[in-house]
Scaffold this motif. Structure first.
Motif, PDB file in Angstrom:
ATOM      1  N   ALA A 279       0.832  -1.203   0.000  1.00 34.09           N
ATOM      2  CA  ALA A 279       0.000   0.000   0.000  1.00 34.09           C
ATOM      3  C   ALA A 279       0.872   1.261   0.000  1.00 34.09           C
ATOM      4  O   ALA A 279       1.772   1.398   0.824  1.00 34.09           O
ATOM      5  N   GLY A 280       0.611   2.156  -0.932  1.00 33.55           N
ATOM      6  CA  GLY A 280       1.380   3.382  -1.055  1.00 33.55           C
ATOM      7  C   GLY A 280       2.637   3.244  -1.881  1.00 33.55           C
ATOM      8  O   GLY A 280       3.389   4.220  -2.028  1.00 33.55           O
ATOM      9  N   TYR A 281       2.867   2.074  -2.450  1.00 30.82           N
ATOM     10  CA  TYR A 281       4.105   1.842  -3.204  1.00 30.82           C
ATOM     11  C   TYR A 281       4.239   2.804  -4.379  1.00 30.82           C
ATOM     12  O   TYR A 281       5.327   3.349  -4.620  1.00 30.82           O
ATOM     13  N   SER A 282       3.161   3.024  -5.120  1.00 34.03           N
ATOM     14  CA  SER A 282       3.237   3.886  -6.302  1.00 34.03           C
ATOM     15  C   SER A 282       3.726   5.284  -5.946  1.00 34.03           C
ATOM     16  O   SER A 282       4.524   5.885  -6.679  1.00 34.03           O
ATOM     17  N   ALA A 283       3.259   5.804  -4.826  1.00 40.87           N
ATOM     18  CA  ALA A 283       3.591   7.174  -4.445  1.00 40.87           C
ATOM     19  C   ALA A 283       4.942   7.285  -3.760  1.00 40.87           C
ATOM     20  O   ALA A 283       5.596   8.328  -3.832  1.00 40.87           O
ATOM     21  N   ARG A 284       5.388   6.211  -3.097  1.00 36.63           N
ATOM     22  CA  ARG A 284       6.557   6.334  -2.238  1.00 36.63           C
ATOM     23  C   ARG A 284       7.773   5.533  -2.694  1.00 36.63           C
ATOM     24  O   ARG A 284       8.818   5.583  -2.049  1.00 36.63           O
ATOM     25  N   ARG A 285       7.689   4.821  -3.797  1.00 34.62           N
ATOM     26  CA  ARG A 285       8.807   3.953  -4.181  1.00 34.62           C
ATOM     27  C   ARG A 285      10.081   4.734  -4.502  1.00 34.62           C
ATOM     28  O   ARG A 285      11.182   4.191  -4.400  1.00 34.62           O
TER      29      ARG A 285
ATOM     30  N   VAL B 251      18.074   2.333  -2.832  1.00 33.20           N
ATOM     31  CA  VAL B 251      16.803   2.438  -3.536  1.00 33.20           C
ATOM     32  C   VAL B 251      17.101   2.790  -4.989  1.00 33.20           C
ATOM     33  O   VAL B 251      18.165   3.322  -5.326  1.00 33.20           O
ATOM     34  N   ASN B 252      16.170   2.502  -5.868  1.00 34.28           N
ATOM     35  CA  ASN B 252      16.403   2.711  -7.289  1.00 34.28           C
ATOM     36  C   ASN B 252      16.695   4.175  -7.615  1.00 34.28           C
ATOM     37  O   ASN B 252      17.522   4.482  -8.481  1.00 34.28           O
ATOM     38  N   GLN B 253      16.041   5.095  -6.909  1.00 38.97           N
ATOM     39  CA  GLN B 253      16.227   6.513  -7.183  1.00 38.97           C
ATOM     40  C   GLN B 253      17.690   6.928  -7.001  1.00 38.97           C
ATOM     41  O   GLN B 253      18.254   7.629  -7.838  1.00 38.97           O
ATOM     42  N   THR B 254      18.316   6.479  -5.913  1.00 36.32           N
ATOM     43  CA  THR B 254      19.693   6.904  -5.667  1.00 36.32           C
ATOM     44  C   THR B 254      20.681   6.161  -6.570  1.00 36.32           C
ATOM     45  O   THR B 254      21.777   6.669  -6.832  1.00 36.32           O
TER      46      THR B 254
ATOM     47  N   GLU C 182       7.675  -3.527 -11.604  1.00 34.90           N
ATOM     48  CA  GLU C 182       9.082  -3.588 -11.224  1.00 34.90           C
ATOM     49  C   GLU C 182       9.593  -5.022 -11.248  1.00 34.90           C
ATOM     50  O   GLU C 182      10.761  -5.271 -11.578  1.00 34.90           O
ATOM     51  N   LEU C 183       8.737  -5.981 -10.900  1.00 32.18           N
ATOM     52  CA  LEU C 183       9.132  -7.381 -11.026  1.00 32.18           C
ATOM     53  C   LEU C 183       9.329  -7.743 -12.496  1.00 32.18           C
ATOM     54  O   LEU C 183      10.244  -8.506 -12.840  1.00 32.18           O
ATOM     55  N   ARG C 184       8.478  -7.204 -13.353  1.00 31.73           N
ATOM     56  CA  ARG C 184       8.660  -7.433 -14.793  1.00 31.73           C
ATOM     57  C   ARG C 184      10.007  -6.874 -15.263  1.00 31.73           C
ATOM     58  O   ARG C 184      10.658  -7.450 -16.135  1.00 31.73           O
TER      59      ARG C 184
ATOM     60  N   LYS D 294      10.081   7.174   5.102  1.00 30.12           N
ATOM     61  CA  LYS D 294       9.151   7.537   4.028  1.00 30.12           C
ATOM     62  C   LYS D 294       9.268   6.634   2.804  1.00 30.12           C
ATOM     63  O   LYS D 294       8.453   6.719   1.894  1.00 30.12           O
ATOM     64  N   ARG D 295      10.273   5.782   2.787  1.00 26.66           N
ATOM     65  CA  ARG D 295      10.498   4.953   1.611  1.00 26.66           C
ATOM     66  C   ARG D 295       9.374   3.936   1.409  1.00 26.66           C
ATOM     67  O   ARG D 295       8.836   3.381   2.370  1.00 26.66           O
ATOM     68  N   GLY D 296       9.088   3.676   0.136  1.00 23.04           N
ATOM     69  CA  GLY D 296       8.118   2.646  -0.194  1.00 23.04           C
ATOM     70  C   GLY D 296       8.742   1.443  -0.861  1.00 23.04           C
ATOM     71  O   GLY D 296       8.053   0.460  -1.144  1.00 23.04           O
ATOM     72  N   ALA D 297      10.054   1.495  -1.137  1.00 17.80           N
ATOM     73  CA  ALA D 297      10.731   0.380  -1.793  1.00 17.80           C
ATOM     74  C   ALA D 297      10.638  -0.869  -0.935  1.00 17.80           C
ATOM     75  O   ALA D 297      10.688  -0.805   0.303  1.00 17.80           O
ATOM     76  N   SER D 298      10.541  -2.024  -1.593  1.00 21.29           N
ATOM     77  CA  SER D 298      10.322  -3.275  -0.855  1.00 21.29           C
ATOM     78  C   SER D 298      11.579  -3.768  -0.158  1.00 21.29           C
ATOM     79  O   SER D 298      11.487  -4.444   0.879  1.00 21.29           O
ATOM     80  N   GLY D 299      12.764  -3.509  -0.705  1.00 25.92           N
ATOM     81  CA  GLY D 299      13.991  -4.047  -0.127  1.00 25.92           C
ATOM     82  C   GLY D 299      14.138  -5.550  -0.281  1.00 25.92           C
ATOM     83  O   GLY D 299      14.947  -6.174   0.416  1.00 25.92           O
ATOM     84  N   LEU D 300      13.415  -6.149  -1.211  1.00 27.77           N
ATOM     85  CA  LEU D 300      13.454  -7.606  -1.396  1.00 27.77           C
ATOM     86  C   LEU D 300      14.528  -8.060  -2.388  1.00 27.77           C
ATOM     87  O   LEU D 300      14.782  -9.256  -2.523  1.00 27.77           O
ATOM     88  N   SER D 301      15.138  -7.116  -3.076  1.00 22.58           N
ATOM     89  CA  SER D 301      16.000  -7.479  -4.206  1.00 22.58           C
ATOM     90  C   SER D 301      17.199  -8.361  -3.858  1.00 22.58           C
ATOM     91  O   SER D 301      17.584  -9.194  -4.689  1.00 22.58           O
ATOM     92  N   PRO D 302      17.849  -8.241  -2.683  1.00 19.57           N
ATOM     93  CA  PRO D 302      18.967  -9.159  -2.425  1.00 19.57           C
ATOM     94  C   PRO D 302      18.556 -10.627  -2.452  1.00 19.57           C
ATOM     95  O   PRO D 302      19.291 -11.484  -2.947  1.00 19.57           O
ATOM     96  N   TRP D 303      17.376 -10.924  -1.935  1.00 18.70           N
ATOM     97  CA  TRP D 303      16.916 -12.316  -1.899  1.00 18.70           C
ATOM     98  C   TRP D 303      16.337 -12.748  -3.247  1.00 18.70           C
ATOM     99  O   TRP D 303      16.422 -13.909  -3.613  1.00 18.70           O
ATOM    100  N   ILE D 304      15.785 -11.807  -3.994  1.00 19.13           N
ATOM    101  CA  ILE D 304      15.334 -12.128  -5.349  1.00 19.13           C
ATOM    102  C   ILE D 304      16.543 -12.478  -6.210  1.00 19.13           C
ATOM    103  O   ILE D 304      16.530 -13.459  -6.959  1.00 19.13           O
ATOM    104  N   ARG D 305      17.596 -11.697  -6.084  1.00 25.96           N
ATOM    105  CA  ARG D 305      18.785 -11.924  -6.898  1.00 25.96           C
ATOM    106  C   ARG D 305      19.391 -13.311  -6.653  1.00 25.96           C
ATOM    107  O   ARG D 305      19.925 -13.945  -7.561  1.00 25.96           O
ATOM    108  N   HIS D 306      19.325 -13.814  -5.421  1.00 28.08           N
ATOM    109  CA  HIS D 306      19.945 -15.092  -5.095  1.00 28.08           C
ATOM    110  C   HIS D 306      18.954 -16.264  -5.089  1.00 28.08           C
ATOM    111  O   HIS D 306      19.302 -17.353  -4.619  1.00 28.08           O
ATOM    112  N   GLY D 307      17.759 -16.033  -5.610  1.00 22.11           N
ATOM    113  CA  GLY D 307      16.827 -17.125  -5.790  1.00 22.11           C
ATOM    114  C   GLY D 307      16.088 -17.566  -4.547  1.00 22.11           C
ATOM    115  O   GLY D 307      15.329 -18.536  -4.585  1.00 22.11           O
TER     116      GLY D 307
END
Length: 407
Positions: free
Chosen positions: A53-59, A165-168, A104-106, A67-80
């Motif tokens: 919830a709020g991801y679109s506005a805060r990512r 985060v992707n922005q930085t 973003e998953l796409r 205030k961040r909306g990023a999921s922070g899941l990418s390290p575990w996605i990258r390693h399967g």
């Protein structure tokens, strides 16, 4: 078995273990990321805790961190540990936020399709050539001036946590190449050194998109973004009255360059997609797991629950890359956890030598290095990669065209 057999990793003692056995392969003193643990337990907890919830506005929000909306899941996605289909299915909430997050998953999936298709050619500009204005020595002080608070704060997070985060990520990439004209490949390599989610697929594509090599439209970084995404930061910076990025960076037209072969179409999708069903060429005696597929749900690991498991620290590769120690500690945390439930052997050496006499079961991995090793080893069983969208023969020339073809 060729290579150096390493002792089991004691849970909780991963930093000391990496310092004792792999420190010479790191560019710095091995430490753990204060934010991310490499275990499956941590991955599952992070996914369960994520609220879309709020991801679109805060990512794209940067600071304050709350205030961040990023999921922070990418390290575990990258390693399967978190396969994209699992993450896709698990996220529910307001439709606009779910759709944006799934987009973003796409993007992650698209980067894998592209890398699987063209491989090492991603180290060259995909469509437009941002010729460096100077090659330099790769000294980041020329472009990443740490006296700028926005740069120093972001670099400290990259080097400390191993994540941004992707922005930085776009801020630093744009500052490096678009404004200063430095060679993007050197900047991309510095990201890859530290990012826990660092992959040649997503990291390179992110840089190429930001600097315009993939689209012809560079992303311009200026004080405006800092004020919008990290309010109050500029007022605490020593350059607040004479900001080096006060205005937009100068526009440099990008010249179209040659596209890598295979961007527009592929004759045989299985070359980059792998098998759709398990392929057997013998009776496997061991499961070979890789850094791309460490999760409990790894298809090979799950399909052979009674077989011992082997992980090879690729010594020549790691010596060449000289990654930050926190990346190897992240891997060690997962391997220590896995060793509690499976018979696990850890080897330091060349995978083709270590595994030459083994009948391995392994999960197909959409990276050229894995395919090169697998072609030599000829595994006894190759299990399908858990694609979100299985690759086909269509164009991967742009994300938008690829995404639209899915619908």
């Amino acid at each position: 078995m060729s290579g150096l057999t390493l002792p089991a990793i004691p849970p909780g003692g991963e930093v000391g273990w990496v310092r004792s056995h792999l420190a010479d392969l790191c560019c710095d003193e091995p430490t753990a990321s204060p934010r991310f643990r490499g275990t499956q337990t941590a991955a599952d907890a992070a996914l369960a805790a994520f609220n879309v919830a709020g991801y679109s506005a805060r990512r794209n929000e940067v600071f304050p961190v709350g205030k961040r909306g990023a999921s922070g899941l990418s390290p575990w996605i990258r390693h399967g540990q978190l396969a994209l289909p699992k993450v896709w299915d698990s996220v529910t909430g307001p439709s606009p936020d779910v759709e944006k997050f799934r987009d973003e998953l796409r993007w992650q999936e698209y980067s894998r399709h592209l890398y699987a298709r063209v491989g090492y050619a991603t180290s060259r500009p995909l469509r437009y050539d941002p010729q460096p204005q100077h090659s330099g020595s790769g000294d980041p002080g020329q472009a990443w001036d740490r006296s700028m608070l926005c740069v120093e704060t972001v670099l400290a997070e990259l080097e400390g946590d191993g994540w941004l985060v992707n922005q930085t990520r776009m801020w630093l990439a744009s500052q490096w190449t678009v404004r200063h004209g430095a060679d993007w490949r050197i900047g991309e390599a510095r990201f890859f050194t530290h990012l826990l989610d660092g992959s040649r697929a997503a990291n390179r594509l992110g840089w190429q998109w930001t600097i315009g090599a993939a689209t012809g439209k560079p992303y311009g970084f200026s004080r405006w973004q800092v004020n919008k995404r990290a309010p109050g930061m500029c007022g605490r910076c020593e350059h607040r009255d004479r900001c080096p990025i006060e205005s937009w960076p100068p526009e440099r037209p990008l010249s179209p360059g040659p596209e890598p072969q295979g961007m527009r179409s592929a004759d045989i999708p299985s070359a980059s997609a792998g098998p759709a069903t398990p392929l057997f060429d013998g009776d496997p005696s061991v499961v070979w797991i890789t850094a791309e597929s460490l999760g409990d749900a790894d298809p090979a690991l799950r399909s052979h629950p009674d077989l011992p498991v082997i992980f090879v620290f690729d010594e020549p590769l790691l010596r060449r890359l000289q990654l930050s120690g926190k990346r190897l500690v992240f891997l060690a945390e997962r391997l220590a956890e896995l060793g509690l439930s499976r018979e696990l052997t850890l080897i330091r050496g060349r995978p083709v030598d270590v595994l030459a006499a083994s009948q391995t079961a392994v999960t197909f991995t959409p990276v050229p290095g894995w395919r090169r090793i697998a072609e030599t080893l000829r595994p006894a069983a190759v299990h399908p990669w858990p694609w979100l969208h299985r690759p086909d023969t269509g164009s991967v020339v742009s994300f938008s065209a690829w995404r639209n073809a899915l619908r």
